[in-house]
Design a protein around this motif. Structure first.
Motif, PDB file in Angstrom:
ATOM      1  N   ARG A   1     -10.349  -4.445   6.119  1.00  0.00           N
ATOM      2  CA  ARG A   1      -9.001  -3.919   6.391  1.00  0.00           C
ATOM      3  C   ARG A   1      -9.094  -2.693   7.284  1.00  0.00           C
TER       4      ARG A   1
ATOM      5  N   ARG B   1      -2.797   5.406   5.822  1.00  0.00           N
ATOM      6  CA  ARG B   1      -3.040   4.203   6.627  1.00  0.00           C
ATOM      7  C   ARG B   1      -1.784   3.337   6.692  1.00  0.00           C
ATOM      8  N   GLU B   2      -1.162   3.129   5.524  1.00  0.00           N
ATOM      9  CA  GLU B   2       0.035   2.304   5.477  1.00  0.00           C
ATOM     10  C   GLU B   2       1.193   2.948   6.236  1.00  0.00           C
TER      11      GLU B   2
ATOM     12  N   PRO C   1      -4.537  -2.423   1.677  1.00  0.00           N
ATOM     13  CA  PRO C   1      -5.681  -1.903   0.922  1.00  0.00           C
ATOM     14  C   PRO C   1      -6.685  -2.976   0.515  1.00  0.00           C
ATOM     15  N   ASP C   2      -7.900  -2.542   0.167  1.00  0.00           N
ATOM     16  CA  ASP C   2      -8.964  -3.471  -0.189  1.00  0.00           C
ATOM     17  C   ASP C   2      -8.731  -4.196  -1.514  1.00  0.00           C
TER      18      ASP C   2
ATOM     19  N   ASP D   1      -9.148   4.235   6.638  1.00  0.00           N
ATOM     20  CA  ASP D   1      -8.270   5.374   6.361  1.00  0.00           C
ATOM     21  C   ASP D   1      -9.145   6.622   6.273  1.00  0.00           C
TER      22      ASP D   1
ATOM     23  N   GLY E   1       0.831  -1.198   0.000  1.00  0.00           N
ATOM     24  CA  GLY E   1       0.000   0.000   0.000  1.00  0.00           C
ATOM     25  C   GLY E   1       0.866   1.248   0.000  1.00  0.00           C
TER      26      GLY E   1
END
Length: 425
Positions: A287, A11-12, A70-71, A290, A7
Motif C-alpha cells: 500500500r 496517508r488517507e 492501510p495494511d 506513510d 483508513g
C-alpha cells in the motif's frame, strides 16, 4: 461518483485531498477518518478492520469506487469482500497483500525468483534462532513475520540485544501472532530510497521517489517511529539507478507474484537500499507509505482517480502518468513522548491561513466539542511543494512553526542529507 477511502491517517488524508480534485467525485466517505479529514470527507466511526461493517456501509451509501489504504484491512481481505459485493476497488486482495503481511513469504519470494535482497534465515523456534545469533555478524536485523504497525523491525548491535529481541517478539509476543516466526537478515548499508508504484499486476508506473526519516530525533537519533518527515524526489535515486531497479526488482517482482498465482493490483511500495553491490529490497509494502504519500501525491499531475480506475481495470499500460518537476517536503508534528507513551486531548491551534503551497495532512487528531485535539502520536503532516527542495523545506518548516499544541515536537533536520547530496553535485 461516491468514493470511499478506508483508513484514518495522514496517508488517507493525502489520498482524499487528491481524489477531491476530480470534478466527477460528488461524495467522499472516510472510515473512520479523523478530525481534520472531516473537513474534506464524511467520516463514520467504523474501524478500518471491521470488514463486514465497511462492506455494509459501502452498499448502503451506493459507493461506486473504494480505496483501501492501510495494511491491516488489505491483509484481512477487505478488497476481496468489496469485490464480492460488486464494488470496484484500488488495492490488492488478501493473497497478494501477503507480500507485506508475511516477511517470510516476501523473503522466500525474492530468494526463489532471484530478486536482490539481504541474506536471511527464518525461525519459528526461539532456541534455534538464538543458536544462529550466537555466531552471527553484528549489527543484524530481526523482523517479526507479520504486521506490527511499522515497529516489528529491530537492529541488535550485540548478541545480548538480539537475545532480548527474540524474547520480546517470540516469547513475550509484543506483536502478538505476528511474532510466531521471525526473519533474521544481514545488515545492509547505503542510502535508503522509498519508491511507490502504481501497478495493475503487469504494467507498472513508479511514482516520484522519496526519502523517509524514521528516527525520532535530530541526527537520526532516538527510537524508530512511523516516520518523522519525508522529501521527494530522493536525490540518491538517479535515472541510472531507476533503470537498474526496474530491470532487476520492479518487473521481476510483478512476474514473481503472477507466477505464484497472486496478481498484485494497487500501490506496491519498494523499500530499497542502494548498497555497494547495487540496489536491494529491504521490504515491500502492499500500500501507499506513510508519510511518503504526503510528499508524492502533491507532485502527481495526472488525475488520481483515473489512475486508480486504470489499475482496477488492468489498463494502466494505456495511461501516461505525469509528475511535476518540483519538490515536496513534509514535516511531522508529533505528540511529546512519541513513539513511547504520550498524552492525548491537547488542543491544536492552527492559523486561519497558510501559504498557498502548504497543505496540512491530519493524522492523529479528533474533534471534541468543536475543538480539534490530539489523539495520536503523529498528529499533523505539514507539506510544502515548491520548484526546489530547499524552498519546499523552508516553507514547510515556516508553516510548522505556526502550529501549536501542548508537547508538540518535530525534527529540525528533515531533508538535510538530501540537500547535502544535491549541493555536492
Amino acid at each position: 461518483m461516491n468514493i470511499l477511502v478506508v483508513g484514518g491517517g495522514g496517508r488517507e488524508h493525502a489520498i482524499i485531498k487528491k481524489l477531491k480534485e476530480n470534478p466527477r467525485v460528488s461524495k467522499l466517505y472516510a472510515l473512520p477518518g479523523n478530525g481534520g479529514i472531516a473537513a474534506d470527507a464524511e467520516c463514520a466511526q467504523i474501524s478500518a478492520t471491521d470488514i463486514s461493517a465497511i462492506v455494509d456501509f459501502a452498499k448502503s451509501r451506493g459507493v461506486d469506487f473504494a480505496v483501501v489504504a492501510p495494511d491491516d484491512p488489505l491483509a484481512k481481505g477487505c478488497v476481496d469482500r468489496l469485490h464480492e459485493a460488486g464494488i470496484p476497488c484500488f488495492g490488492p486482495d488478501a493473497k497478494a497483500a501477503r507480500i507485506e503481511s508475511s516477511k517470510v513469504f516476501s523473503k522466500n519470494l525474492m530468494k526463489h525468483y532471484g530478486i536482490p535482497t539481504a541474506d536471511y534465515a527464518v525461525f519459528s523456534d526461539p532456541k534455534a534462532a538464538l543458536d544462529y545469533l550466537k555466531t552471527a555478524r553484528y549489527p543484524i536485523v530481526v523482523k517479526a513475520d507479520g504486521l506490527a504497525l511499522g515497529k516489528g523491525v529491530l537492529i541488535p548491535q550485540t548478541f545480548a540485544e538480539a537475545e532480548a529481541a527474540v524474547k520480546s517478539i517470540m516469547e513475550d509476543k509484543v506483536f502478538g501472532a505476528s511474532g510466531n516466526e521471525i526473519v533474521v537478515e544481514e545488515f545492509l548499508t547505503g542510502p535508503e530510497v522509498s519508491v511507490l508504484a502504481f501497478t495493475d499486476g503487469t504494467a507498472i508506473s513508479p511514482m516520484v521517489s522519496s526519502m523517509d526519516h524514521k528516527r525520532a530525533l535530530d541526527g537520526d537519533a532516538g527510537p524508530n517511529t512511523g516516520g518523522m518527515g519525508t522529501i521527494a524526489p530522493n536525490p540518491f535515486y538517479t535515472p541510472d539507478v531507476a533503470k537498474v531497479c526496474m530491470d532487476t526488482i520492479f518487473l521481476p517482482t510483478l512476474a514473481a507474484m503472477r507466477a505464484e498465482g497472486c496478481l498484485f493490483k494497487g500501490c506496491l511500495y519498494f523499500g530499497l537500499m542502494l548498497t555497494p553491490d547495487g540496489p536491494k529490497v529491504i521490504e515491500y509494502n502492499c500500500r501507499f507509505g506513510d508519510p511518503e504519500t504526503q510528499v508524492v501525491l502533491p507532485l502527481l499531475k495526472t488525475d488520481l482517480l483515473t489512475v486508480m480506475q486504470a489499475v482496477e481495470s488492468e489498463t494502466l499500460a494505456d495511461l501516461n502518468v505525469e509528475w511535476s518537476s518540483g519538490a515536496a517536503a513534509c514535516v511531522i508534528l508529533a505528540s511529546g513522548g512519541y513513539p513511547g507513551t504520550y498524552e492525548k486531548g491537547k488542543e491544536i491551534t492552527i492559523p486561519n491561513t497558510l501559504a498557498a503551497n502548504v497543505t496540512l495532512y491530519h493524522a492523529g487528531d479528533t474533534l471534541d466539542g468543536g475543538r480539534l485535539v490530539t489523539s495520536g502520536g503523529r498528529v499533523l503532516g505539514v507539506t510544502a511543494s515548491a520548484p526546489t527542495l530547499k524552498e519546499a523545506l523552508a516553507d514547510a518548516y515556516a508553516a510548522a512553526e505556526t502550529i501549536q499544541f501542548d508537547g508538540v515536537y518535530m525534527r529540525h533536520d528533515i531533508g538535510r542529507k538530501a540537500l547535502a547530496v544535491m549541493e555536492e553535485r
